[in-house]
Design a protein around this motif. Structure first.
Motif, PDB file in Angstrom:
ATOM      1  N   GLU A  68     -31.542  62.954  -5.024  1.00 35.64           N
ATOM      2  CA  GLU A  68     -31.228  61.953  -4.001  1.00 35.64           C
ATOM      3  C   GLU A  68     -32.374  60.969  -3.845  1.00 35.64           C
ATOM      4  O   GLU A  68     -33.541  61.362  -3.831  1.00 35.64           O
ATOM      5  CB  GLU A  68     -30.978  62.625  -2.646  1.00 35.64           C
ATOM      6  CG  GLU A  68     -29.815  63.595  -2.636  1.00 35.64           C
ATOM      7  CD  GLU A  68     -28.471  62.918  -2.781  1.00 35.64           C
ATOM      8  OE1 GLU A  68     -28.318  61.774  -2.294  1.00 35.64           O
ATOM      9  OE2 GLU A  68     -27.569  63.526  -3.384  1.00 35.64           O
ATOM     10  N   LEU A  69     -32.042  59.676  -3.709  1.00 33.70           N
ATOM     11  CA  LEU A  69     -33.071  58.682  -3.398  1.00 33.70           C
ATOM     12  C   LEU A  69     -33.653  59.005  -2.028  1.00 33.70           C
ATOM     13  O   LEU A  69     -32.910  59.303  -1.092  1.00 33.70           O
ATOM     14  CB  LEU A  69     -32.468  57.276  -3.373  1.00 33.70           C
ATOM     15  CG  LEU A  69     -32.065  56.698  -4.725  1.00 33.70           C
ATOM     16  CD1 LEU A  69     -31.251  55.435  -4.524  1.00 33.70           C
ATOM     17  CD2 LEU A  69     -33.291  56.411  -5.560  1.00 33.70           C
ATOM     18  N   VAL A  70     -34.979  58.928  -1.899  1.00 35.71           N
ATOM     19  CA  VAL A  70     -35.603  59.303  -0.634  1.00 35.71           C
ATOM     20  C   VAL A  70     -36.289  58.141   0.080  1.00 35.71           C
ATOM     21  O   VAL A  70     -36.808  58.317   1.165  1.00 35.71           O
ATOM     22  CB  VAL A  70     -36.614  60.458  -0.825  1.00 35.71           C
ATOM     23  CG1 VAL A  70     -35.900  61.708  -1.286  1.00 35.71           C
ATOM     24  CG2 VAL A  70     -37.714  60.077  -1.801  1.00 35.71           C
ATOM     25  N   SER A  71     -36.261  56.976  -0.489  1.00 34.20           N
ATOM     26  CA  SER A  71     -36.912  55.835   0.136  1.00 34.20           C
ATOM     27  C   SER A  71     -36.178  55.419   1.409  1.00 34.20           C
ATOM     28  O   SER A  71     -34.946  55.419   1.459  1.00 34.20           O
ATOM     29  CB  SER A  71     -36.954  54.645  -0.828  1.00 34.20           C
ATOM     30  OG  SER A  71     -37.440  53.495  -0.165  1.00 34.20           O
ATOM     31  N   SER A  72     -36.917  55.028   2.418  1.00 32.73           N
ATOM     32  CA  SER A  72     -36.309  54.507   3.644  1.00 32.73           C
ATOM     33  C   SER A  72     -35.792  53.090   3.416  1.00 32.73           C
ATOM     34  O   SER A  72     -35.133  52.536   4.282  1.00 32.73           O
ATOM     35  CB  SER A  72     -37.330  54.520   4.783  1.00 32.73           C
ATOM     36  OG  SER A  72     -38.433  53.691   4.449  1.00 32.73           O
ATOM     37  N   LYS A  73     -36.085  52.528   2.259  1.00 31.54           N
ATOM     38  CA  LYS A  73     -35.700  51.153   1.956  1.00 31.54           C
ATOM     39  C   LYS A  73     -34.495  51.062   1.016  1.00 31.54           C
ATOM     40  O   LYS A  73     -34.236  50.009   0.455  1.00 31.54           O
ATOM     41  CB  LYS A  73     -36.876  50.415   1.328  1.00 31.54           C
ATOM     42  CG  LYS A  73     -38.080  50.305   2.232  1.00 31.54           C
ATOM     43  CD  LYS A  73     -39.203  49.580   1.529  1.00 31.54           C
ATOM     44  CE  LYS A  73     -40.408  49.470   2.435  1.00 31.54           C
ATOM     45  NZ  LYS A  73     -41.498  48.762   1.780  1.00 31.54           N
ATOM     46  N   VAL A  74     -33.747  52.150   0.836  1.00 35.50           N
ATOM     47  CA  VAL A  74     -32.631  52.145  -0.110  1.00 35.50           C
ATOM     48  C   VAL A  74     -31.621  51.068   0.246  1.00 35.50           C
ATOM     49  O   VAL A  74     -31.204  50.287  -0.608  1.00 35.50           O
ATOM     50  CB  VAL A  74     -31.956  53.530  -0.197  1.00 35.50           C
ATOM     51  CG1 VAL A  74     -30.662  53.459  -0.996  1.00 35.50           C
ATOM     52  CG2 VAL A  74     -32.897  54.538  -0.828  1.00 35.50           C
ATOM     53  N   ASP A  75     -31.216  50.987   1.509  1.00 42.42           N
ATOM     54  CA  ASP A  75     -30.222  49.978   1.902  1.00 42.42           C
ATOM     55  C   ASP A  75     -30.734  48.567   1.637  1.00 42.42           C
ATOM     56  O   ASP A  75     -29.997  47.721   1.122  1.00 42.42           O
ATOM     57  CB  ASP A  75     -29.839  50.135   3.374  1.00 42.42           C
ATOM     58  CG  ASP A  75     -29.018  51.395   3.618  1.00 42.42           C
ATOM     59  OD1 ASP A  75     -28.352  51.862   2.672  1.00 42.42           O
ATOM     60  OD2 ASP A  75     -29.059  51.909   4.750  1.00 42.42           O
ATOM     61  N   GLU A  76     -32.000  48.312   1.948  1.00 39.97           N
ATOM     62  CA  GLU A  76     -32.603  46.992   1.705  1.00 39.97           C
ATOM     63  C   GLU A  76     -32.636  46.688   0.207  1.00 39.97           C
ATOM     64  O   GLU A  76     -32.291  45.582  -0.221  1.00 39.97           O
ATOM     65  CB  GLU A  76     -34.018  46.956   2.282  1.00 39.97           C
ATOM     66  CG  GLU A  76     -34.765  45.696   2.008  1.00 39.97           C
ATOM     67  CD  GLU A  76     -36.222  45.788   2.469  1.00 39.97           C
ATOM     68  OE1 GLU A  76     -37.024  44.991   1.953  1.00 39.97           O
ATOM     69  OE2 GLU A  76     -36.563  46.645   3.297  1.00 39.97           O
ATOM     70  N   MET A  77     -33.023  47.685  -0.594  1.00 35.37           N
ATOM     71  CA  MET A  77     -33.085  47.480  -2.045  1.00 35.37           C
ATOM     72  C   MET A  77     -31.700  47.228  -2.618  1.00 35.37           C
ATOM     73  O   MET A  77     -31.540  46.384  -3.507  1.00 35.37           O
ATOM     74  CB  MET A  77     -33.738  48.685  -2.718  1.00 35.37           C
ATOM     75  CG  MET A  77     -35.225  48.786  -2.436  1.00 35.37           C
ATOM     76  SD  MET A  77     -36.044  50.111  -3.354  1.00 35.37           S
ATOM     77  CE  MET A  77     -35.495  51.555  -2.467  1.00 35.37           C
TER      78      MET A  77
END
Length: 97
Positions: A68-77
């Motif tokens: 799973e992607l764990v970045s808090s910026k996934v939606d922004e990316m």
């Protein structure tokens, strides 16, 4: 040996090519489960291995954990990616004669 030799060929000894404090390192961990062809795990992995990594670390930061992607910026990316993709896919100017 391959990573240290590769770093040396690139003139980047002491910067990349090994896992050590202070050096740049990206790591991807791929599962060895599923339909792997033949007895050679490496060849099987290349020919029909998993589509996504189990874990990925880039410059010391976890990017993927347990698949799973764990970045808090996934939606922004994803918004940025979508915007760029739409620009690439937009029809270009029509040529006139």
């Amino acid at each position: 040996m391959a990573t240290r030799g590769g770093a040396s060929c690139l003139g980047r000894d002491g910067e990349i090519g090994q896992l050590a404090v202070g050096l740049q390192a990206d790591i991807a961990v791929w599962p060895l489960t599923g339909p792997l062809a033949g007895r050679d795990l490496v060849e099987g992995w290349f020919r029909c291995g998993p589509l996504a990594p189990r874990h990925t670390i880039v410059a010391g930061q976890a990017v993927v954990t347990n698949g799973e992607l764990v970045s808090s910026k996934v939606d922004e990316m994803l918004r940025t990616h979508r915007s760029i993709a739409e620009r690439f896919q937009a029809p270009g100017p029509t040529a006139t004669r």
